[in-house]
Write an enzyme that holds these catalytic residues in place. Structure first.
Site, mmCIF file in Angstrom:
data_model
loop_
_atom_site.group_PDB
_atom_site.id
_atom_site.type_symbol
_atom_site.label_atom_id
_atom_site.label_comp_id
_atom_site.label_asym_id
_atom_site.label_seq_id
_atom_site.Cartn_x
_atom_site.Cartn_y
_atom_site.Cartn_z
ATOM 1 N N CYS A 112 0.822 -1.225 0.000
ATOM 2 C CA CYS A 112 0.000 0.000 0.000
ATOM 3 C C CYS A 112 0.851 1.267 0.000
ATOM 4 C CB CYS A 112 -0.942 0.005 1.201
ATOM 5 S SG CYS A 112 -2.002 -1.427 1.260
ATOM 6 N N HIS A 249 -3.339 7.284 3.002
ATOM 7 C CA HIS A 249 -3.817 6.000 2.471
ATOM 8 C C HIS A 249 -5.190 5.705 3.073
ATOM 9 C CE1 HIS A 249 -4.247 1.899 1.460
ATOM 10 N NE2 HIS A 249 -3.764 1.382 2.575
ATOM 11 N N ASN A 279 -10.358 0.076 0.499
ATOM 12 C CA ASN A 279 -8.893 0.133 0.503
ATOM 13 C C ASN A 279 -8.389 -0.389 -0.841
ATOM 14 O OD1 ASN A 279 -6.168 -0.382 0.775
ATOM 15 N ND2 ASN A 279 -6.327 -1.235 2.843
HETATM 16 O O1 UT7 Z 1 -3.760 -1.135 3.700
HETATM 17 C C1 UT7 Z 1 -3.122 -1.495 4.882
HETATM 18 C C2 UT7 Z 1 -3.684 -2.727 5.430
HETATM 19 N N1 UT7 Z 1 -4.889 -2.705 6.174
HETATM 20 C C3 UT7 Z 1 -5.243 -1.863 7.138
HETATM 21 O O2 UT7 Z 1 -4.777 -0.803 7.289
HETATM 22 C C4 UT7 Z 1 -6.303 -2.312 8.116
HETATM 23 C C5 UT7 Z 1 -6.052 -1.772 9.503
HETATM 24 N N2 UT7 Z 1 -6.978 -2.298 10.442
HETATM 25 C C6 UT7 Z 1 -8.291 -1.980 10.457
HETATM 26 O O3 UT7 Z 1 -8.741 -1.197 9.656
HETATM 27 C C7 UT7 Z 1 -9.160 -2.591 11.512
HETATM 28 O O4 UT7 Z 1 -8.361 -3.263 12.455
HETATM 29 C C8 UT7 Z 1 -10.214 -3.587 10.937
HETATM 30 C C9 UT7 Z 1 -11.289 -2.824 10.163
HETATM 31 C C10 UT7 Z 1 -9.561 -4.593 10.015
HETATM 32 C C11 UT7 Z 1 -10.892 -4.322 12.073
HETATM 33 O O5 UT7 Z 1 -11.503 -3.404 12.957
HETATM 34 P P1 UT7 Z 1 -11.250 -3.492 14.528
HETATM 35 O O6 UT7 Z 1 -12.135 -2.522 15.141
HETATM 36 O O7 UT7 Z 1 -9.777 -3.329 14.747
HETATM 37 O O8 UT7 Z 1 -11.739 -4.946 14.844
HETATM 38 P P2 UT7 Z 1 -10.919 -6.125 15.544
HETATM 39 O O9 UT7 Z 1 -9.974 -6.736 14.590
HETATM 40 O O10 UT7 Z 1 -10.409 -5.625 16.866
HETATM 41 O O11 UT7 Z 1 -12.101 -7.134 15.827
HETATM 42 C C12 UT7 Z 1 -13.178 -6.807 16.711
HETATM 43 C C13 UT7 Z 1 -14.277 -7.817 16.467
HETATM 44 C C14 UT7 Z 1 -13.764 -9.264 16.433
HETATM 45 O O12 UT7 Z 1 -14.721 -10.076 17.057
HETATM 46 P P3 UT7 Z 1 -14.498 -10.605 18.544
HETATM 47 O O13 UT7 Z 1 -13.226 -11.408 18.498
HETATM 48 O O14 UT7 Z 1 -14.371 -9.365 19.389
HETATM 49 O O15 UT7 Z 1 -15.729 -11.399 18.801
HETATM 50 C C15 UT7 Z 1 -13.733 -9.569 14.957
HETATM 51 O O16 UT7 Z 1 -13.912 -10.954 14.701
HETATM 52 O O17 UT7 Z 1 -14.880 -7.569 15.200
HETATM 53 C C16 UT7 Z 1 -14.940 -8.799 14.494
HETATM 54 N N3 UT7 Z 1 -14.924 -8.530 13.060
HETATM 55 C C17 UT7 Z 1 -16.052 -8.326 12.357
HETATM 56 N N4 UT7 Z 1 -17.351 -8.294 12.744
HETATM 57 C C18 UT7 Z 1 -18.266 -8.060 11.790
HETATM 58 C C19 UT7 Z 1 -13.863 -8.440 12.226
HETATM 59 N N5 UT7 Z 1 -14.292 -8.200 10.986
HETATM 60 C C20 UT7 Z 1 -15.648 -8.115 11.039
HETATM 61 C C21 UT7 Z 1 -16.653 -7.884 10.093
HETATM 62 N N6 UT7 Z 1 -17.937 -7.858 10.494
HETATM 63 N N7 UT7 Z 1 -16.372 -7.685 8.783
#
Ligand code: UT7
Length: 326
Positions: A112, A249, A279
């Site tokens: 990215c 980004h 993204n």
């Molecule tokens: O281009 C560079 C690469 N990518 C990035 O920059 C991504 C950077 N990270 C992020 O944008 C965020 O971390 C995400 C959007 C990927 C995830 O958001 P978050 O608020 O950090 O969620 P998390 O990973 O802390 O997960 C919280 C909960 C989890 O459930 P449990 O374990 O608390 O029950 C995940 O399984 O949210 C769950 N979860 C979802 N729930 C519904 C993860 N993805 C989803 C989803 N829908 N699509």
């Protein structure tokens, strides 16, 4: 002194738009979760155009914006991790299709952050005096490598391309650049290649997919964006108030909001188009810059910081003053 300046920009998004609700049929997610946790509402997803097709359309638009012809270009750099082939590169496909001469054309992989790396390389190659006019492109079809059964990643990505024409100039359009890498953090975001072949056996079709620890990337991004903006300003002895905008980004709206807070930089000057793009990896920054210019959010004479982060892990940025754009 010889500098490089932005002469024209262009971008391209496929017509096919996928809204969040579609993912509710694929994985355990909701429109509400995706909007509130990422800022994404919809994203372009290609059906029948490959990475070089998106790159070509963005390049044509950038050349038109620069009032230039393909023959005027003497360097092409394409940042991508999703080329049509392992080889040849998208840059060489582009060189043939645009009808450039037998010029220098190569791809780079910095995920990215790829476009920022391409910008830094092109800036240095123009400043060095050997090249006069560069076409730099960020183009990705990340959905080729998306696991649509993985809710942690499948809701995030879109397909697009963004391009810029840089030319040698007396005034410094690209004011300064900076790129970094931390290979020790590679495990947070990666995509397997094909496995090594043992004993000449045939590999079963095991398609590679994107694998990400979102939480760690989130933490990393919110640290390095403010750091690199301060670093770029520090190179030039400039202050934040010299910036008309920061184009970061587009990976997550919450990352951009946090960076704004950490820097104490006004939220309304942090460019956002993630709601309609998702993204798009290396395409994200040039696409955002082009849309900001076309929407008159960025105008001739404005100075902005472009910053990105991604797999590697990599990160970087550039300070750019716009001038001479149509
Ligand atoms: O281009 C560079 C690469 N990518 C990035 O920059 C991504 C950077 N990270 C992020 O944008 C965020 O971390 C995400 C959007 C990927 C995830 O958001 P978050 O608020 O950090 O969620 P998390 O990973 O802390 O997960 C919280 C909960 C989890 O459930 P449990 O374990 O608390 O029950 C995940 O399984 O949210 C769950 N979860 C979802 N729930 C519904 C993860 N993805 C989803 C989803 N829908 N699509």
């Amino acid at each position: 002194m010889r500098h490089a300046a932005l002469k024209g920009s262009g971008s391209y998004k496929p017509d096919n738009i996928v809204h969040n609700r579609t993912f509710e049929f694929l994985v355990d997610t909701s429109d509400e979760w995706i909007r509130s946790r990422t800022g994404i509402e919809k994203r372009p997803v290609t059906i029948d155009e490959n990475t070089s097709d998106l790159a070509f359309e963005a390049s044509i638009r950038a050349l038109r914006d620069a009032s230039m012809q393909a023959e005027d270009i003497d360097l092409i750099i394409v940042a991508t991790v999703t080329g049509d082939y392992f080889f040849p590169g998208v840059s060489q496909l582009l060189q043939r299709r645009l009808g450039c001469g037998n010029i220098t054309a190569f791809d780079i992989n910095a995920a990215c952050t790829g476009f920022i790396y391409a910008l830094e390389i092109a800036d240095q190659m123009i400043k060095g005096g050997r090249f006069d006019t560069a076409l730099i492109v960020g183009a990705e079809v990340l959905t080729k490598f998306t696991d649509f059964s993985d809710r942690n990643t499948c809701v995030l990505f879109g397909d697009a391309a963004g391009a810029m024409v840089l030319t040698a100039s007396k005034a410094p359009g690209i004011i300064t650049t900076s790129t970094h890498a931390r290979g020790d953090l590679e495990g947070y975001l990666h995509m397997e290649s094909y496995p090594l072949k043992k004993d000449f056996q045939t590999i079963e079709d095991s398609r590679p997919f994107i694998n990400m620890n979102g939480r760690e990337i989130f933490r990393f991004a919110t640290t390095v964006i403010p750091e690199v903006v301060e670093e770029l300003l520090g190179h030039e002895g400039m202050n934040l108030d010299a910036l008309d905008m920061i184009v970061a980004h587009q990976a997550n709206k919450r990352i951009i909001d946090k960076a704004s807070k950490a820097l104490a930089f006004p939220k309304e000057k942090m460019y956002l188009n993630i709601e309609s793009t998702g993204n798009t990896s290396a395409a994200s920054v040039p696409l955002a810059i082009d849309e900001a210019i076309k929407d008159d959010r960025l105008q001739s004479g404005d100075t902005f910081a472009a910053v990105a982060f991604g797999a590697g892990l990599t990160w970087g940025g550039a300070l750019i003053t716009l001038g001479g754009l149509s």
